[in-house]
Design a protein around this motif. Structure first.
Motif, PDB file in Angstrom:
ATOM      1  N   MET A 112       0.832  -1.209   0.000  1.00 55.53           N
ATOM      2  CA  MET A 112       0.000   0.000   0.000  1.00 55.53           C
ATOM      3  C   MET A 112       0.868   1.261   0.000  1.00 55.53           C
ATOM      4  O   MET A 112       0.556   2.234  -0.696  1.00 55.53           O
ATOM      5  CB  MET A 112      -0.928  -0.027   1.221  1.00 55.53           C
ATOM      6  CG  MET A 112      -2.099   0.901   1.135  1.00 55.53           C
ATOM      7  SD  MET A 112      -3.204   0.428  -0.191  1.00 55.53           S
ATOM      8  CE  MET A 112      -3.582   2.050  -0.833  1.00 55.53           C
ATOM      9  N   LEU A 113       1.950   1.247   0.752  1.00 53.12           N
ATOM     10  CA  LEU A 113       2.882   2.390   0.726  1.00 53.12           C
ATOM     11  C   LEU A 113       3.417   2.594  -0.685  1.00 53.12           C
ATOM     12  O   LEU A 113       3.479   3.723  -1.188  1.00 53.12           O
ATOM     13  CB  LEU A 113       4.045   2.153   1.698  1.00 53.12           C
ATOM     14  CG  LEU A 113       3.820   2.567   3.136  1.00 53.12           C
ATOM     15  CD1 LEU A 113       4.934   2.036   4.037  1.00 53.12           C
ATOM     16  CD2 LEU A 113       3.718   4.081   3.260  1.00 53.12           C
ATOM     17  N   LEU A 114       3.795   1.489  -1.320  1.00 57.46           N
ATOM     18  CA  LEU A 114       4.291   1.544  -2.687  1.00 57.46           C
ATOM     19  C   LEU A 114       3.220   2.082  -3.633  1.00 57.46           C
ATOM     20  O   LEU A 114       3.496   2.923  -4.488  1.00 57.46           O
ATOM     21  CB  LEU A 114       4.729   0.128  -3.111  1.00 57.46           C
ATOM     22  CG  LEU A 114       5.757  -0.022  -4.196  1.00 57.46           C
ATOM     23  CD1 LEU A 114       7.035   0.742  -3.862  1.00 57.46           C
ATOM     24  CD2 LEU A 114       6.068  -1.507  -4.403  1.00 57.46           C
ATOM     25  N   MET A 115       1.984   1.612  -3.462  1.00 59.87           N
ATOM     26  CA  MET A 115       0.878   2.065  -4.312  1.00 59.87           C
ATOM     27  C   MET A 115       0.616   3.562  -4.154  1.00 59.87           C
ATOM     28  O   MET A 115       0.372   4.262  -5.139  1.00 59.87           O
ATOM     29  CB  MET A 115      -0.399   1.275  -3.995  1.00 59.87           C
ATOM     30  CG  MET A 115      -0.394  -0.145  -4.505  1.00 59.87           C
ATOM     31  SD  MET A 115      -1.832  -1.099  -3.943  1.00 59.87           S
ATOM     32  CE  MET A 115      -3.171  -0.250  -4.780  1.00 59.87           C
ATOM     33  N   LEU A 116       0.667   4.057  -2.927  1.00 53.90           N
ATOM     34  CA  LEU A 116       0.418   5.475  -2.685  1.00 53.90           C
ATOM     35  C   LEU A 116       1.502   6.346  -3.311  1.00 53.90           C
ATOM     36  O   LEU A 116       1.206   7.362  -3.960  1.00 53.90           O
ATOM     37  CB  LEU A 116       0.313   5.749  -1.187  1.00 53.90           C
ATOM     38  CG  LEU A 116      -0.951   5.222  -0.509  1.00 53.90           C
ATOM     39  CD1 LEU A 116      -0.802   5.270   1.007  1.00 53.90           C
ATOM     40  CD2 LEU A 116      -2.184   5.991  -0.954  1.00 53.90           C
ATOM     41  N   VAL A 117       2.753   5.948  -3.137  1.00 47.08           N
ATOM     42  CA  VAL A 117       3.860   6.715  -3.717  1.00 47.08           C
ATOM     43  C   VAL A 117       3.797   6.652  -5.242  1.00 47.08           C
ATOM     44  O   VAL A 117       3.986   7.662  -5.938  1.00 47.08           O
ATOM     45  CB  VAL A 117       5.216   6.198  -3.181  1.00 47.08           C
ATOM     46  CG1 VAL A 117       6.376   6.832  -3.917  1.00 47.08           C
ATOM     47  CG2 VAL A 117       5.316   6.460  -1.683  1.00 47.08           C
ATOM     48  N   HIS A 118       3.514   5.454  -5.754  1.00 51.49           N
ATOM     49  CA  HIS A 118       3.395   5.275  -7.209  1.00 51.49           C
ATOM     50  C   HIS A 118       2.260   6.132  -7.760  1.00 51.49           C
ATOM     51  O   HIS A 118       2.408   6.801  -8.782  1.00 51.49           O
ATOM     52  CB  HIS A 118       3.167   3.793  -7.519  1.00 51.49           C
ATOM     53  CG  HIS A 118       3.011   3.494  -8.971  1.00 51.49           C
ATOM     54  ND1 HIS A 118       2.469   2.329  -9.425  1.00 51.49           N
ATOM     55  CD2 HIS A 118       3.309   4.203 -10.093  1.00 51.49           C
ATOM     56  CE1 HIS A 118       2.446   2.322 -10.747  1.00 51.49           C
ATOM     57  NE2 HIS A 118       2.944   3.451 -11.165  1.00 51.49           N
ATOM     58  N   PHE A 119       1.111   6.126  -7.098  1.00 50.93           N
ATOM     59  CA  PHE A 119      -0.024   6.929  -7.534  1.00 50.93           C
ATOM     60  C   PHE A 119       0.372   8.401  -7.622  1.00 50.93           C
ATOM     61  O   PHE A 119       0.062   9.086  -8.592  1.00 50.93           O
ATOM     62  CB  PHE A 119      -1.204   6.745  -6.575  1.00 50.93           C
ATOM     63  CG  PHE A 119      -2.389   7.606  -6.903  1.00 50.93           C
ATOM     64  CD1 PHE A 119      -3.308   7.205  -7.857  1.00 50.93           C
ATOM     65  CD2 PHE A 119      -2.590   8.826  -6.262  1.00 50.93           C
ATOM     66  CE1 PHE A 119      -4.403   8.006  -8.171  1.00 50.93           C
ATOM     67  CE2 PHE A 119      -3.684   9.629  -6.563  1.00 50.93           C
ATOM     68  CZ  PHE A 119      -4.584   9.217  -7.525  1.00 50.93           C
ATOM     69  N   TRP A 120       1.058   8.875  -6.600  1.00 47.04           N
ATOM     70  CA  TRP A 120       1.460  10.281  -6.563  1.00 47.04           C
ATOM     71  C   TRP A 120       2.359  10.616  -7.746  1.00 47.04           C
ATOM     72  O   TRP A 120       2.198  11.651  -8.400  1.00 47.04           O
ATOM     73  CB  TRP A 120       2.156  10.583  -5.238  1.00 47.04           C
ATOM     74  CG  TRP A 120       2.511  12.021  -5.070  1.00 47.04           C
ATOM     75  CD1 TRP A 120       3.762  12.554  -4.955  1.00 47.04           C
ATOM     76  CD2 TRP A 120       1.604  13.127  -5.011  1.00 47.04           C
ATOM     77  NE1 TRP A 120       3.687  13.911  -4.832  1.00 47.04           N
ATOM     78  CE2 TRP A 120       2.371  14.296  -4.863  1.00 47.04           C
ATOM     79  CE3 TRP A 120       0.223  13.242  -5.069  1.00 47.04           C
ATOM     80  CZ2 TRP A 120       1.812  15.553  -4.775  1.00 47.04           C
ATOM     81  CZ3 TRP A 120      -0.334  14.502  -4.993  1.00 47.04           C
ATOM     82  CH2 TRP A 120       0.454  15.641  -4.844  1.00 47.04           C
ATOM     83  N   TRP A 121       3.290   9.712  -8.045  1.00 48.71           N
ATOM     84  CA  TRP A 121       4.193   9.926  -9.180  1.00 48.71           C
ATOM     85  C   TRP A 121       3.420   9.847 -10.498  1.00 48.71           C
ATOM     86  O   TRP A 121       3.592  10.666 -11.393  1.00 48.71           O
ATOM     87  CB  TRP A 121       5.318   8.898  -9.161  1.00 48.71           C
ATOM     88  CG  TRP A 121       6.237   9.022 -10.340  1.00 48.71           C
ATOM     89  CD1 TRP A 121       6.208   8.285 -11.481  1.00 48.71           C
ATOM     90  CD2 TRP A 121       7.302   9.956 -10.503  1.00 48.71           C
ATOM     91  NE1 TRP A 121       7.183   8.697 -12.349  1.00 48.71           N
ATOM     92  CE2 TRP A 121       7.880   9.719 -11.765  1.00 48.71           C
ATOM     93  CE3 TRP A 121       7.818  10.974  -9.710  1.00 48.71           C
ATOM     94  CZ2 TRP A 121       8.944  10.468 -12.247  1.00 48.71           C
ATOM     95  CZ3 TRP A 121       8.900  11.712 -10.191  1.00 48.71           C
ATOM     96  CH2 TRP A 121       9.436  11.453 -11.446  1.00 48.71           C
ATOM     97  N   TRP A 122       2.563   8.862 -10.620  1.00 53.02           N
ATOM     98  CA  TRP A 122       1.803   8.603 -11.838  1.00 53.02           C
ATOM     99  C   TRP A 122       0.915   9.787 -12.212  1.00 53.02           C
ATOM    100  O   TRP A 122       0.721  10.088 -13.383  1.00 53.02           O
ATOM    101  CB  TRP A 122       0.970   7.344 -11.611  1.00 53.02           C
ATOM    102  CG  TRP A 122       0.136   6.864 -12.744  1.00 53.02           C
ATOM    103  CD1 TRP A 122      -1.220   6.871 -12.803  1.00 53.02           C
ATOM    104  CD2 TRP A 122       0.581   6.288 -13.976  1.00 53.02           C
ATOM    105  NE1 TRP A 122      -1.652   6.332 -13.991  1.00 53.02           N
ATOM    106  CE2 TRP A 122      -0.554   5.969 -14.733  1.00 53.02           C
ATOM    107  CE3 TRP A 122       1.834   6.025 -14.508  1.00 53.02           C
ATOM    108  CZ2 TRP A 122      -0.493   5.389 -15.986  1.00 53.02           C
ATOM    109  CZ3 TRP A 122       1.901   5.446 -15.768  1.00 53.02           C
ATOM    110  CH2 TRP A 122       0.758   5.132 -16.485  1.00 53.02           C
ATOM    111  N   GLU A 123       0.381  10.459 -11.200  1.00 51.07           N
ATOM    112  CA  GLU A 123      -0.553  11.552 -11.457  1.00 51.07           C
ATOM    113  C   GLU A 123       0.113  12.794 -12.030  1.00 51.07           C
ATOM    114  O   GLU A 123      -0.576  13.717 -12.449  1.00 51.07           O
ATOM    115  CB  GLU A 123      -1.328  11.906 -10.187  1.00 51.07           C
ATOM    116  CG  GLU A 123      -2.286  10.813  -9.755  1.00 51.07           C
ATOM    117  CD  GLU A 123      -3.189  10.322 -10.880  1.00 51.07           C
ATOM    118  OE1 GLU A 123      -4.049  11.089 -11.341  1.00 51.07           O
ATOM    119  OE2 GLU A 123      -3.027   9.164 -11.307  1.00 51.07           O
ATOM    120  N   VAL A 124       1.439  12.837 -12.106  1.00 48.29           N
ATOM    121  CA  VAL A 124       2.110  13.976 -12.713  1.00 48.29           C
ATOM    122  C   VAL A 124       1.720  14.089 -14.187  1.00 48.29           C
ATOM    123  O   VAL A 124       1.749  15.181 -14.757  1.00 48.29           O
ATOM    124  CB  VAL A 124       3.654  13.885 -12.516  1.00 48.29           C
ATOM    125  CG1 VAL A 124       4.302  12.987 -13.538  1.00 48.29           C
ATOM    126  CG2 VAL A 124       4.275  15.263 -12.526  1.00 48.29           C
TER     127      VAL A 124
END
Length: 196
Positions: free
Chosen positions: A56-68
């Protein structure tokens, strides 16, 4: 003459609200992990639970990056903004389900997780659908670049989520979190190593 805001000017405001909610999810997970460090004898450690926390930590960080990639959106509406906030709220709720306020009526975090698995995997399944819409919002070119990925991974993970909602089998849940974590790590590595 009144200045009409461009997509590039609007997106940072949207990203701030998204960042607050994602930050709350990350905070929830880190505070939960800190409980194990602060009181190691109080809670039993579960491989399934901690693996989902890491994922979940990985998913949250990934989501934040992906949304750029939303910087490329030129025309914003309240509907798109509201959709993105709903997406981030779903991710936050998944974090809360990993570290609830009170688990006194359960034997452990793993016991809570397995008893509340329908909620967790229902939310995870909904992120798969939300991700398809999110990818579409970023434009046709962006959507076409990930079309095959979405056509293959979305139905497979959706079916796995449905199975996970129905079974409390520990081996299945260990395999499910391992597959999810590996997929997330490979996806992130691929994205980070692909030139923009």
């Amino acid at each position: 003459m009144e200045h009409e805001l461009t997509g590039v000017e609007i997106f940072p405001h949207i990203r701030i609200v998204m960042g607050i909610i994602i930050g709350m999810g990350i905070t929830r997970l880190l505070a939960g992990i800190a409980r194990f460090v602060q009181h190691p004898a109080r809670e039993s450690i579960s491989t399934i639970h901690l693996a989902w926390v890491a994922t979940m930590l990985l998913m949250l960080v990934h989501f934040w990056w992906w949304e750029v990639a939303l910087y490329d959106v030129r025309h914003w509406s309240f509907g798109v903004f509201f959709f993105l906030i709903i997406y981030t709220i779903v991710l936050f709720l998944m974090s809360v389900l990993l570290f609830p306020d009170d688990i006194r009526e359960y034997a452990s975090y793993e016991d809570f997780f397995l008893n509340r698995r329908k909620w967790f995997f229902g939310l995870l399944a909904s992120t798969l659908i939300l991700d398809v819409v999110d990818t579409y919002i970023k434009g046709e070119t962006h959507f076409d670049a990930y079309r095959m990925e979405l056509l293959v991974s979305t139905p497979v993970f959706f079916i796995l989520c449905l199975v996970a909602m129905r079974t409390a089998n520990r081996k299945f849940h260990l395999a499910m979190v391992a597959i999810n974590m590996i997929y997330e790590a490979v996806w992130i590595t691929t994205l980070f190593n692909t030139p923009n």
